[in-house]
Design a protein around this motif. Structure first.
Motif, mmCIF file in Angstrom:
data_model
loop_
_atom_site.group_PDB
_atom_site.id
_atom_site.type_symbol
_atom_site.label_atom_id
_atom_site.label_comp_id
_atom_site.label_asym_id
_atom_site.label_seq_id
_atom_site.Cartn_x
_atom_site.Cartn_y
_atom_site.Cartn_z
ATOM 1 N N GLY A 188 0.228 -44.341 -25.625
ATOM 2 C CA GLY A 188 -0.511 -44.265 -26.912
ATOM 3 C C GLY A 188 -1.895 -44.140 -26.437
ATOM 4 N N GLY A 189 -2.500 -44.423 -25.198
ATOM 5 C CA GLY A 189 -3.761 -44.415 -24.998
ATOM 6 C C GLY A 189 -4.387 -43.357 -24.635
ATOM 7 N N GLU A 190 -5.697 -43.274 -24.125
ATOM 8 C CA GLU A 190 -6.388 -42.111 -23.941
ATOM 9 C C GLU A 190 -6.534 -41.837 -22.474
ATOM 10 O OE1 GLU A 190 -10.621 -42.584 -24.922
ATOM 11 O OE2 GLU A 190 -10.778 -44.497 -23.919
ATOM 12 N N ASP A 191 -6.113 -42.380 -21.593
ATOM 13 C CA ASP A 191 -6.333 -42.143 -20.236
ATOM 14 C C ASP A 191 -5.346 -40.745 -19.879
ATOM 15 O OD1 ASP A 191 -8.057 -44.181 -20.048
ATOM 16 O OD2 ASP A 191 -6.868 -45.463 -19.215
ATOM 17 N N SER A 192 -3.885 -41.180 -20.324
ATOM 18 C CA SER A 192 -2.968 -40.165 -19.994
ATOM 19 C C SER A 192 -3.204 -38.916 -20.921
ATOM 20 C CB SER A 192 -1.571 -40.689 -20.365
ATOM 21 O OG SER A 192 -1.463 -41.214 -21.685
ATOM 22 N N ARG A 193 -4.008 -39.029 -22.093
ATOM 23 C CA ARG A 193 -4.228 -37.857 -22.880
ATOM 24 C C ARG A 193 -5.215 -36.932 -21.968
ATOM 25 N NH1 ARG A 193 -5.297 -40.092 -28.952
ATOM 26 N NH2 ARG A 193 -3.632 -41.472 -29.081
ATOM 27 N N ALA A 194 -6.294 -37.858 -21.234
ATOM 28 C CA ALA A 194 -7.437 -36.987 -20.731
ATOM 29 C C ALA A 194 -6.622 -36.288 -19.539
ATOM 30 C CB ALA A 194 -8.364 -38.080 -20.202
ATOM 31 N N ARG B 172 5.348 -48.424 -32.691
ATOM 32 C CA ARG B 172 4.335 -47.860 -33.003
ATOM 33 C C ARG B 172 3.816 -46.956 -31.742
ATOM 34 N NH1 ARG B 172 0.843 -51.679 -35.339
ATOM 35 N NH2 ARG B 172 0.219 -52.556 -33.444
ATOM 36 N N GLU B 173 3.652 -47.768 -30.479
ATOM 37 C CA GLU B 173 3.226 -47.114 -29.304
ATOM 38 C C GLU B 173 3.927 -45.839 -29.022
ATOM 39 O OE1 GLU B 173 1.552 -46.726 -25.495
ATOM 40 O OE2 GLU B 173 1.056 -48.347 -27.383
ATOM 41 N N VAL B 174 5.219 -45.579 -29.435
ATOM 42 C CA VAL B 174 5.920 -44.587 -28.890
ATOM 43 C C VAL B 174 5.453 -43.370 -30.143
ATOM 44 C CG1 VAL B 174 8.244 -43.346 -28.985
ATOM 45 C CG2 VAL B 174 7.936 -45.836 -28.047
ATOM 46 N N ARG B 175 5.284 -43.793 -31.420
ATOM 47 C CA ARG B 175 4.736 -43.012 -32.505
ATOM 48 C C ARG B 175 3.658 -42.414 -32.093
ATOM 49 N NH1 ARG B 175 7.446 -46.836 -35.696
ATOM 50 N NH2 ARG B 175 5.347 -47.712 -36.300
ATOM 51 N N LEU B 176 2.405 -43.032 -31.720
ATOM 52 C CA LEU B 176 1.146 -42.804 -30.992
ATOM 53 C C LEU B 176 1.393 -41.628 -30.202
ATOM 54 C CD1 LEU B 176 -0.764 -46.106 -30.932
ATOM 55 C CD2 LEU B 176 -1.155 -44.446 -32.618
ATOM 56 N N ALA B 177 2.219 -41.972 -28.867
ATOM 57 C CA ALA B 177 2.495 -41.036 -27.900
ATOM 58 C C ALA B 177 2.926 -39.760 -28.363
ATOM 59 C CB ALA B 177 3.269 -41.729 -26.826
ATOM 60 N N GLU B 178 3.832 -39.898 -29.500
ATOM 61 C CA GLU B 178 4.631 -38.558 -29.899
ATOM 62 C C GLU B 178 3.479 -37.740 -30.514
ATOM 63 O OE1 GLU B 178 9.281 -40.089 -30.709
ATOM 64 O OE2 GLU B 178 7.664 -40.347 -32.258
ATOM 65 N N ARG B 179 2.550 -38.206 -31.208
ATOM 66 C CA ARG B 179 1.745 -37.496 -32.015
ATOM 67 C C ARG B 179 0.744 -36.903 -31.105
ATOM 68 N NH1 ARG B 179 -1.311 -41.347 -36.565
ATOM 69 N NH2 ARG B 179 -2.238 -39.241 -36.824
ATOM 70 N N ALA B 180 0.333 -37.664 -30.105
ATOM 71 C CA ALA B 180 -0.668 -37.288 -29.109
ATOM 72 C C ALA B 180 -0.190 -36.185 -28.299
ATOM 73 C CB ALA B 180 -0.989 -38.200 -28.168
ATOM 74 N N PRO C 106 -5.680 -41.889 -33.198
ATOM 75 C CA PRO C 106 -5.850 -43.261 -32.873
ATOM 76 C C PRO C 106 -5.156 -43.722 -31.449
ATOM 77 C CG PRO C 106 -4.809 -43.549 -34.769
ATOM 78 C CD PRO C 106 -5.204 -41.970 -34.519
ATOM 79 N N THR C 107 -5.623 -44.539 -30.687
ATOM 80 C CA THR C 107 -4.836 -45.024 -29.271
ATOM 81 C C THR C 107 -4.426 -46.328 -29.521
ATOM 82 O OG1 THR C 107 -6.801 -46.285 -28.485
ATOM 83 C CG2 THR C 107 -6.701 -43.787 -28.043
ATOM 84 N N THR C 108 -3.708 -46.884 -28.750
ATOM 85 C CA THR C 108 -3.017 -48.097 -28.574
ATOM 86 C C THR C 108 -3.894 -49.229 -29.170
ATOM 87 O OG1 THR C 108 -1.334 -47.277 -26.758
ATOM 88 C CG2 THR C 108 -1.879 -49.766 -27.527
ATOM 89 N N SER C 109 -5.325 -49.366 -28.583
ATOM 90 C CA SER C 109 -6.180 -50.296 -28.806
ATOM 91 C C SER C 109 -6.816 -49.990 -30.491
ATOM 92 C CB SER C 109 -7.305 -50.336 -27.946
ATOM 93 O OG SER C 109 -8.049 -49.113 -27.731
ATOM 94 N N GLY C 110 -6.685 -48.786 -30.929
ATOM 95 C CA GLY C 110 -7.188 -48.567 -32.175
ATOM 96 C C GLY C 110 -8.441 -47.636 -32.522
ATOM 97 N N HIS C 111 -8.906 -47.288 -31.252
ATOM 98 C CA HIS C 111 -10.191 -46.477 -31.289
ATOM 99 C C HIS C 111 -9.794 -45.042 -31.163
ATOM 100 C CE1 HIS C 111 -9.881 -46.926 -26.574
ATOM 101 N NE2 HIS C 111 -10.095 -45.324 -26.769
ATOM 102 N N ILE C 112 -10.574 -44.147 -31.635
ATOM 103 C CA ILE C 112 -10.754 -42.636 -31.735
ATOM 104 C C ILE C 112 -11.351 -42.222 -30.295
ATOM 105 C CG2 ILE C 112 -11.007 -40.745 -32.776
ATOM 106 C CD1 ILE C 112 -9.062 -42.405 -34.340
ATOM 107 N N PRO C 113 -10.399 -41.694 -29.575
ATOM 108 C CA PRO C 113 -11.485 -40.890 -28.125
ATOM 109 C C PRO C 113 -12.529 -40.328 -28.622
ATOM 110 C CG PRO C 113 -8.967 -40.743 -28.164
ATOM 111 C CD PRO C 113 -9.124 -41.030 -29.439
ATOM 112 N N ARG C 114 -12.687 -39.556 -29.487
ATOM 113 C CA ARG C 114 -13.934 -38.675 -29.858
ATOM 114 C C ARG C 114 -15.075 -39.634 -30.307
ATOM 115 N NH1 ARG C 114 -13.349 -32.917 -30.002
ATOM 116 N NH2 ARG C 114 -15.413 -33.206 -30.096
ATOM 117 N N LEU C 115 -14.871 -40.721 -30.971
ATOM 118 C CA LEU C 115 -15.956 -41.629 -31.210
ATOM 119 C C LEU C 115 -16.287 -42.863 -30.682
ATOM 120 C CD1 LEU C 115 -14.544 -41.698 -35.106
ATOM 121 C CD2 LEU C 115 -16.100 -40.124 -34.264
ATOM 122 N N GLY C 116 -17.791 -42.913 -30.522
ATOM 123 C CA GLY C 116 -18.227 -44.065 -30.112
ATOM 124 C C GLY C 116 -19.283 -44.741 -30.744
ATOM 125 N N GLY C 117 -20.027 -45.756 -30.218
ATOM 126 C CA GLY C 117 -21.123 -46.221 -31.015
ATOM 127 C C GLY C 117 -20.627 -46.916 -32.336
#
Length: 484
Positions: A125-131, A153-161, A363-374
């Motif tokens: 569900g994280g962003e590294d594998s998505r990248a 939830r981790e699996v559902r996040l991975a499925e959506r990504a 959203p990722t496992t940690s809750g952040h959105i890869p496209r957003l920062g700051g």
């Protein structure tokens, strides 16, 4: 010759009139005439899950330096370095470093996957594998594989990504008490390099990867291109503000515990452990004078990273493992990139967020959105984490009322360490006697006496599980302790 990062470590010993080499410390120790266990290394392993470079758990068994041509003879050792991760000054923009990172990772993927048809990706569900998956050529076939204790939830996040990336995903449920199974076979395979709680791909979970021509993943991206291993970063506990650099350098390496501060370690042994880590710190300062502390766990990678056991386990499941972030060109880029670009994932976002497409807005496992920062990214993350916390709390309370076990929503399983009462049960009488002899040397008298008593002592279940690994390694190598 050793590789740039130390991700393919080479161990050696000068034993009498011969030189012994091997891929793990255990492989070398079993070939020695009279192998011995190093008590200082054992204490270091119990505390940190690894042993400080260049030492190993076995006396007189050492790790050859990475990025070097080393000549070892019975009478001497000489190394010529062809690469060290020297820090550099740069005024290039975030966009420049992002473009460089994307290009290097893509090149590593293309080279590693050349001629490979059946490719599988370790996906989460994280962003590294998505990248990594987002950089695969269009039309290429790649099956995404995710592991978890249950359909959470981790699996559902991975499925959506996966859907957003247009890739098929296979969920494989982790067996109950997965990390407590096959302890001896895991210890033997890792051979004393690091703790085994990171062997995520093992046994039944390794089977789906064995028919792949190659396995890819996003291993070590967090460590090299984000602030995970940075000790000079200020993080808001309430996530109200983005993380920021406090200073140009950190005094204490992140993830390395001060042995002298531990109440359960013999103080003279603790001082020796800290002295070795200080020497390693000074060694890194020779080529990274400002950022040495942040690279304490990054060089050499193979011996200093607790997660290295995962990398080894993947290679046992599928010999062709393509981890682009640990490739020489990407590692060199990480070494030369300004540290401030690791903070708040600046360079990582610039490199991969656009290529992720819709997956970059999930959203990722940690809750952040890869496209957003700051500030915006952290406020969104705060909202996501708060919402999840509320839902998880309500679900866990309901489960307890109904007499059920609360569900794990994250990627890693529960029970990654053995219950203290099982440690002694997993050892033979002779192994317990050997272990008691070692504990009498490296622990305080009170802690050594209480170690095999589940309800006594202050050492954690993790420390005791690491001790079990040492007991097995001592027995298999026939290693003895130095005379007291």
């Amino acid at each position: 010759m050793t590789d740039h990062t130390g991700s393919v470590p080479l161990y050696y010993a000068q034993d009498r009139d011969q030189v012994i080499t091997g891929k793990t410390p255990l492989e070398v120790a079993v070939k020695m005439a009279s192998p011995g266990l190093d008590p200082v290394s054992a204490a270091d392993f119990l505390l940190n899950g690894t042993v400080c470079y260049p030492y190993t758990l076995f006396k007189d068994v050492y790790l050859a330096p990475p990025g070097a041509v080393t000549d070892v003879t019975p009478n001497g050792i000489h190394s010529e370095f062809y690469y060290q991760p020297e820090e550099q000054c740069s005024n290039q923009s975030t966009a420049y470093w992002g473009a460089q990172l994307r290009e290097k990772v893509q090149q590593a993927l293309q080279k590693g996957l050349e001629g490979k048809k059946q490719v599988k990706a370790l996906f989460s569900g994280g962003e590294d594998s998505r990248a990594v998956v987002s950089l695969l050529p269009e039309g290429s076939e790649c099956e995404l594989v995710t592991f978890a204790d249950e359909l959470n939830r981790e699996v559902r996040l991975a499925e959506r990504a996966a859907r957003a990336l247009g890739r098929p995903l296979v969920f494989i449920q982790r067996p109950y008490k997965f990390y407590q199974r096959d302890i001896q076979s895991r210890v033997y395979a890792i051979g004393g390099i690091s703790e085994i709680r990171q062997t995520h791909v093992w046994g039944r979970l390794a089977q789906p990867l064995k028919d792949a021509d190659a396995v890819i993943g996003g291993y070590v991206a967090d460590s090299l291109f984000k602030s995970e291993k940075m000790g000079n970063v200020k993080r808001s506990r309430k996530r109200l503000t983005p993380e920021t650099m406090e200073s140009s350098s950190a005094e204490q390496p992140l993830g390395i515990e001060k042995a002298i501060r531990q109440s359960w370690i013999n103080q003279s042994v603790a001082a020796a452990v800290d002295e070795r880590h200080l020497a390693h710190h000074e060694r890194i300062r020779e080529f990274r004078p400002v950022t040495a502390a942040n690279w304490h766990r990054l060089w050499p990678w193979g011996s200093q990273a607790r997660s290295y056991a995962h990398y080894m386990a993947c290679h046992l499941a599928c010999p062709a493992v393509v981890e682009p972030f640990i490739s020489p060109q990407v590692y060199r880029l990480a070494a030369s990139m300004p540290e401030q670009l690791r903070v708040d994932r600046k360079a990582f976002r610039a490199a991969f967020a656009p290529a992720m497409g819709k997956a970059g807005w999930l959203p990722t496992t940690s809750g952040h959105i890869p496209r957003l920062g700051g500030y915006i990214g952290h406020w969104v993350e705060l909202g996501t984490v708060t919402s999840r916390y509320g839902r998880d709390l309500a679900a866990n309370v309901t489960a307890q009322i109904r007499g059920r076990i609360p569900r794990s929503q994250g990627p890693w399983g529960a029970n990654r360490d053995l219950p203290p009462q099982e440690i002694a049960e997993r050892l033979t009488a002779s192994q317990r006697d050997q272990m008691r002899e070692l504990l009498d040397v490296i622990l305080t008298p009170a802690e050594a006496k209480a170690f095999f008593k589940p309800d006594h002592g202050v050492t954690s279940a993790r420390v005791r599980t690491r001790a079990l690994q040492i007991a097995y390694l001592m027995d298999w190598a026939g290693a003895t302790l130095p005379a007291r």
